[in-house]
Every structure is written in C-alpha cells, then in structure tokens.
Write a protein that holds these residues in place. Structure first.
Motif, PDB file in Angstrom:
ATOM      1  N   ASP A 220       2.392   6.263 -10.834  1.00 57.83           N
ATOM      2  CA  ASP A 220       2.334   7.596 -10.226  1.00 57.83           C
ATOM      3  C   ASP A 220       2.114   8.668 -11.290  1.00 57.83           C
ATOM      4  O   ASP A 220       1.301   9.586 -11.115  1.00 57.83           O
ATOM      5  CB  ASP A 220       3.626   7.853  -9.455  1.00 57.83           C
ATOM      6  CG  ASP A 220       3.570   9.110  -8.619  1.00 57.83           C
ATOM      7  OD1 ASP A 220       3.716  10.210  -9.204  1.00 57.83           O
ATOM      8  OD2 ASP A 220       3.376   9.021  -7.400  1.00 57.83           O
ATOM      9  N   TRP A 245       4.742  15.036  -4.973  1.00 60.61           N
ATOM     10  CA  TRP A 245       3.357  15.236  -4.529  1.00 60.61           C
ATOM     11  C   TRP A 245       3.243  16.417  -3.575  1.00 60.61           C
ATOM     12  O   TRP A 245       2.229  17.097  -3.525  1.00 60.61           O
ATOM     13  CB  TRP A 245       2.841  13.962  -3.854  1.00 60.61           C
ATOM     14  CG  TRP A 245       2.444  12.931  -4.842  1.00 60.61           C
ATOM     15  CD1 TRP A 245       3.210  11.900  -5.294  1.00 60.61           C
ATOM     16  CD2 TRP A 245       1.211  12.844  -5.551  1.00 60.61           C
ATOM     17  NE1 TRP A 245       2.521  11.170  -6.233  1.00 60.61           N
ATOM     18  CE2 TRP A 245       1.295  11.721  -6.396  1.00 60.61           C
ATOM     19  CE3 TRP A 245       0.054  13.597  -5.543  1.00 60.61           C
ATOM     20  CZ2 TRP A 245       0.255  11.344  -7.228  1.00 60.61           C
ATOM     21  CZ3 TRP A 245      -0.993  13.211  -6.367  1.00 60.61           C
ATOM     22  CH2 TRP A 245      -0.882  12.108  -7.196  1.00 60.61           C
ATOM     23  N   VAL A 308      -1.644   3.179  -6.609  1.00 65.72           N
ATOM     24  CA  VAL A 308      -0.331   3.828  -6.721  1.00 65.72           C
ATOM     25  C   VAL A 308       0.438   3.694  -5.411  1.00 65.72           C
ATOM     26  O   VAL A 308       1.646   3.417  -5.412  1.00 65.72           O
ATOM     27  CB  VAL A 308      -0.504   5.307  -7.111  1.00 65.72           C
ATOM     28  CG1 VAL A 308       0.856   6.006  -7.135  1.00 65.72           C
ATOM     29  CG2 VAL A 308      -1.175   5.428  -8.463  1.00 65.72           C
ATOM     30  N   TRP A 312       4.120   1.807  -4.812  1.00 67.20           N
ATOM     31  CA  TRP A 312       5.306   2.316  -4.113  1.00 67.20           C
ATOM     32  C   TRP A 312       5.688   1.376  -2.972  1.00 67.20           C
ATOM     33  O   TRP A 312       6.876   1.196  -2.674  1.00 67.20           O
ATOM     34  CB  TRP A 312       5.052   3.716  -3.576  1.00 67.20           C
ATOM     35  CG  TRP A 312       5.107   4.783  -4.614  1.00 67.20           C
ATOM     36  CD1 TRP A 312       4.123   5.660  -4.961  1.00 67.20           C
ATOM     37  CD2 TRP A 312       6.223   5.110  -5.455  1.00 67.20           C
ATOM     38  NE1 TRP A 312       4.537   6.490  -5.963  1.00 67.20           N
ATOM     39  CE2 TRP A 312       5.834   6.188  -6.286  1.00 67.20           C
ATOM     40  CE3 TRP A 312       7.504   4.599  -5.584  1.00 67.20           C
ATOM     41  CZ2 TRP A 312       6.683   6.749  -7.225  1.00 67.20           C
ATOM     42  CZ3 TRP A 312       8.359   5.162  -6.530  1.00 67.20           C
ATOM     43  CH2 TRP A 312       7.949   6.224  -7.326  1.00 67.20           C
ATOM     44  N   LYS A 324       7.054   8.536  -0.691  1.00 61.52           N
ATOM     45  CA  LYS A 324       6.154   8.919  -1.771  1.00 61.52           C
ATOM     46  C   LYS A 324       4.755   8.373  -1.529  1.00 61.52           C
ATOM     47  O   LYS A 324       3.755   9.054  -1.803  1.00 61.52           O
ATOM     48  CB  LYS A 324       6.708   8.418  -3.105  1.00 61.52           C
ATOM     49  CG  LYS A 324       7.983   9.131  -3.526  1.00 61.52           C
ATOM     50  CD  LYS A 324       8.467   8.668  -4.881  1.00 61.52           C
ATOM     51  CE  LYS A 324       9.729   9.427  -5.288  1.00 61.52           C
ATOM     52  NZ  LYS A 324      10.241   9.014  -6.610  1.00 61.52           N
TER      53      LYS A 324
END
Length: 573
Positions: A220, A245, A308, A312, A324
C-alpha cells in the motif's frame, strides 16, 4: 596526447558499464524459467545481482567530465522523439524512454549511474518473478538503492544549476539553500520497478509464517508513493504512510485550462505551516505541471492497484483490511469517472487507471474471506450489485456511468463460498442457492458452472443445523440438488460441466449419518445403492465409512451384519 587518452578511458568505462548492464539484463530475463538442480529458484536473479558490484565500482570511480559516446560502437541508437529533452534509447532491440536526458551531453558519472539504475531495476524484477520466501526483502533492498541513485541525480542536478561560490558572498550565507524541485526528479525508479515490488509483497502475504498485514501495508505504501510521484505537485519527502485512502481528494482548479490534481489533507496542512513560517511554496507549485509531464510514463496502472487490493484481501480476519481494499477501489472509480468527465485535465493524460473485473473481485474476495460475519458477505454482495449497475450504465449520479465490469464466475463463486463460510445455517444455504440459480439463468455464466459449484451449495444445505424441521428441509434440498446434477449430466450443454462426483454423494451420505433422524440408515443405504446403480462414480473409503456410521447411529437390529458386509465390500473394491 594525455587529453586524448583520458577521453579514450572515459569511453571505455562507459562501454564497460553498458556491456555489464546488458549481461545483467540477460540473466534477469531468464528468471521466469530459471531452475537450479531441477527446482525453481532465484539462481538467475542471483547471477544478475553478482554483476551489480562491478557497476557500483564503475559508478564510484566515474568522473564528472562530459563524454561523447560512439553509439554505433556501443550498439545504442538514440532518436529524439519530441521537441523536449525526452529520448528513446534502443538497447538490444528494446526501446527504453528516458526523460530529460541527452546522452550526447551526459557526463561519465551520469551515464554509469543510469546504467546502474537500470541494471538494479532488472535484478529487482527478476527477484519479484522468482516468487520465493526472501524475494520481498531483496526487492526492498534493491528499490532502496535505486532511490539512493535518484537522490544522487537530484543533488547533482541541483549543484549544477546553483553552482556559485558562497564563501565570498555574505548575502548568500544568510539564506538557506533552496531544495531541489520535483521537476528535477530522475525517471527512476520506474513504474515497472514499483509494480514488481508491489507484486512481490502481495504474493508474500500468502505464505506461511509471513505477516500478511505487514506485506499489505508495504504494498500500500509503495502504491501511494507512485501516485505522489506521478502527480508531481507533491514532493515525495512529505509522504506519510499512516494516511488513509479516503483522505486523498480529487479536485479541479479552474484557470485558463482545467487542471486536475490529487491532494491530501496532511500535505495541504504542512504546506500552510510552511507559508506561515514565511517560506513561500510558489516555486513548488510552478513546477507542478512540468513534473506531471515528467512522470506521465511512471504512473501506477491497474495491475499495481489490483495487487495492493489482493494483498489486503490476504489479511483474512484482520480488522479493517477489507475496508482498505474497498477504499482503494472507490479511489480508482472516482479517478476514472473524474478524468472521463474532464478529459482536458492534466491528470487524465497521466493516470489512466480503469477498474476492471479483477479489481472488483479482489475486494469481494477480501470481504468474503472474513468468516462468521454476515455483514461482510452482505457488503460483498453490494459490490456485486455495483458491478451490475456499472455494466448497465447506472449507479452514479452524474455523467455516463458505464464500466464493463459485469460479474463473472469468480464473482459468484466468491459470494457463494462467502455465505457458506458465514455458517448461518439455512440462511447461508438459501443465499448460496440463490446465487447458483442466478448463474444458471445467465446465458454467459451457465457455461462456466461445474460440479464444484453444485457441490458447495449441496454442502451448505447439509449444514442446516437447528430444529429438526430445518435439518429435514436441508436434506430434502440436498437430495433435490443432487438429482438436478444427475439430470444435467445426462443433458449435455445445459449445465456446463456438471456431473455428480464422489464428493457430492459422500457429503449427502455423511449428512444422513449425522442428521439424527430415526431412518438415517435407510436414507444412507438408499443413496449408496443409487450411486452404484447410476455409475457416475465409484465409492471411496470415506463413502463406505459414512454408510457404516449411519448404520451404527440408527442402532437398528441387523445393522451390525450390514456393517460387516460393507467392510467386506470395501475390501473387495
């Protein structure tokens, strides 16, 4: 005579750097199919890395004198592609774009640094392809070295621009030195190097003994760093890995031309603090447009974003991991539709990230991996609904909302297994069965249905524990579903590759054995005999064991003799 010999030695050194970089590239390219002693290994990546030490020595001993390299002798063809200082260099048939570099005006140190940076990038990508236990650690070390080379480039470029003697100028001694601007950043690390590092960490999260959360956090952070480098108006030394984010905001500033930028709350606050201290940030802002041009070829693509989100998703039950992943998907959506609605924006020409089906499936998988949580699977189904709306051109309040992301077989399978994993008994089975019916009703998805899809739903019906009515209802549904599988197997073309397998029969027989019904032995024996008669598959040890368990649990007279007969039949088979 001495000057000519010095020039000759400079040319020889640069040619050596070019040749060694080509050797590194050759070894690195072999890593995808590299084996050592008949085992997949990082042997080729290690061989490529072994030559970096020589390049480091050449770079350390390189001078700052200008060189005029004979490109024909070095097998390098340089062609100017634009009116700017962007050039395309062909090395061994591969085109590589270099920004703000004019090789004919390079110093020996600049050339050797560029060769070292590209060779290090090749080794980084080789270790990422190796996909071994230590790959992510190696990748981090190599990426750090490339960043150090980039910092050397920045500092030397700054010294070349501001090369004045302050020892005799008391006015300059009282003022702090200005920092290098983003427009001076070199074109490395490249987007490919960042993406390879992200993929290495994403794969590392699936290994035993590795912290999936740490791997996801590292991936990330790398993606955030790419976005800041690509956007250009934010200096990467202001990077804060703890930001979320949702803090990134896509804004449009109306001037003579539309300019789209990605801003971050913490960055804006830090800039305001600088302004209050009397340090102007106009110089940094003036270079934002040129910096965006520099990094237009170094922006993250959909592969980096998907990696990414997958990282997660590998965190399983870690609190906040799925949130996320979804926040990254929301960022991709907002970025795509914003640049689509403002095609004249500067960002639309740099960050062209279009979410695909893999992007949405990564988030759905992240939510479905959370066990025993009904809210998580409901969230996953809401994303599936969003995919359907976008595929139909609806779902957003402004503009054209079409995005070709219709749910595929992976989407439905993830949701089905998510409901089964939730363990809600009859509710889980009903929702899993509903999703299976949706797949069968789709002309496109029905071709991808197989025995595993039916088997998963059948298993969910056998787990309707609770009241005797729920148990009996679930078993009736499982029997009906198995009969449907048998019908589809005899009618090719209607149900894809559906055929009753030993797993489906054994699951149902074992459910009868553990149901607690008084006639569980009769139900198990009848199902076993039908399996032998229809000859779709042969029973295995677990099948016989499930029948014997049903005979034992019924405690009916004569079941001991039937159990011995089953053992004898099992030995014969």
């Amino acid at each position: 005579s001495s000057s000519s010999s010095s020039s000759s030695s400079h040319t020889t050194t640069t040619l050596d750097a070019q040749c060694i970089a080509s050797v590194v590239e050759a070894w690195a390219r072999q890593q995808s199919s590299c084996t050592y002693e008949h085992k997949h290994s990082d042997h080729c990546a290690q061989m490529a890395e072994s030559h970096l030490e020589t390049l480091e020595i050449i770079y350390a001993n390189a001078s700052s004198k200008s060189i005029h390299l004979d490109y024909q002798a070095a097998n390098i063809n340089t062609t100017t592609t634009t009116t700017t200082t962007t050039t395309t260099t062909t090395v061994d048939g591969d085109a590589v774009n270099h920004v703000k570099i004019n090789p004919k005006q390079e110093t020996q140190r600049e050339f050797s640094r560029r060769m070292l940076a590209y060779a290090t990038s090749d080794v980084l990508e080789a270790y990422a392809r190796a996909n071994l236990f230590q790959s992510s650690m190696k990748v981090d070390i190599l990426l750090k070295r490339i960043k150090e080379l980039a910092q050397d480039h920045i500092q030397e470029s700054y010294n070349n621009i501001h090369c004045f003697d302050t020892s005799q100028d008391h006015h300059h001694q009282d003022h702090p030195q200005p920092q290098p601007q983003p427009s001076q950043y070199p074109p490395y690390p490249t987007a490919q190097s960042y993406t390879s590092a992200i993929l290495a960490h994403s794969r590392d999260g699936r290994r035993k003994g590795k912290s999936a959360y740490t791997a996801a956090q590292r991936a990330d952070n790398l993606l955030r760093e790419m976005i800041i480098r690509c956007n250009g108006n934010l200096e990467h030394d202001l990077w804060n890995p703890n930001n979320h984010w949702k803090d990134f905001q896509i804004t449009t500033t109306t001037t003579t031309t539309n300019t789209t930028t990605i801003t971050h709350d913490s960055f804006e606050k830090k800039k305001k603090r600088k302004n209050r201290n009397g340090i102007s940030s106009n110089k940094s802002n003036s270079n934002s447009s040129s910096s965006s041009t520099i990094y237009s070829g170094h922006c993250p693509d959909v592969v980096a974003f998907n990696a990414v989100m997958t990282a997660w998703g590998n965190c399983r039950n870690r609190v906040g991991a799925a949130d996320k992943a979804e926040s990254i998907l929301n960022f991709m959506e907002d970025l795509y539709f914003h640049t689509k609605e403002s095609p004249s924006s500067s960002l639309s020409s740099s960050m062209k990230v279009i979410p695909d089906v893999v992007s949405y499936n990564a988030v759905i998988s992240a939510w479905c991996s959370k066990t025993m949580e009904e809210a998580a699977i409901v969230r996953a189904e809401s994303i599936k609904k969003r995919m359907e709306d976008l595929a139909n051109g609806i779902g957003r309040s402004s503009g054209n909302a079409f995005l070709p992301v219709a749910p595929d077989a992976f989407t439905y399978n993830s949701c089905i297994h998510g409901w089964i994993r939730a363990g809600l008994g009859r509710k889980s089975a009903e929702n899993a069965d509903r999703l299976l019916r949706e797949m069968m009703a789709s002309p496109t998805l029905c071709k991808h249905i197989n025995s595993k899809n039916f088997g998963a739903v059948l298993r969910s019906w056998t787990k309707c524990h609770g009241s005797p009515q729920d148990v009996e209802f679930g078993l009736q549904k499982a029997i009906s579903l198995l009969g449907e599988m048998e019908h589809l197997a005899l009618s090719p073309g209607k149900g894809g590759n559906v055929k009753p397998d030993i797993v489906a029969y054994t699951t149902l027989i074992h459910a009868f054995a553990t149901s607690g019904l008084p006639n569980c032995d009769h139900l198990a024996m009848d199902q076993f005999e039908q399996m032998l008669f229809k000859k779709f598959c042969k029973p295995n040890v677990r099948t016989f064991s499930s029948v014997i368990l049903a005979l034992a649990n019924a405690r009916r007279e004569g079941n001991d003799i039937r159990a011995r007969d089953m053992i004898a039949s099992m030995k014969e088979m």
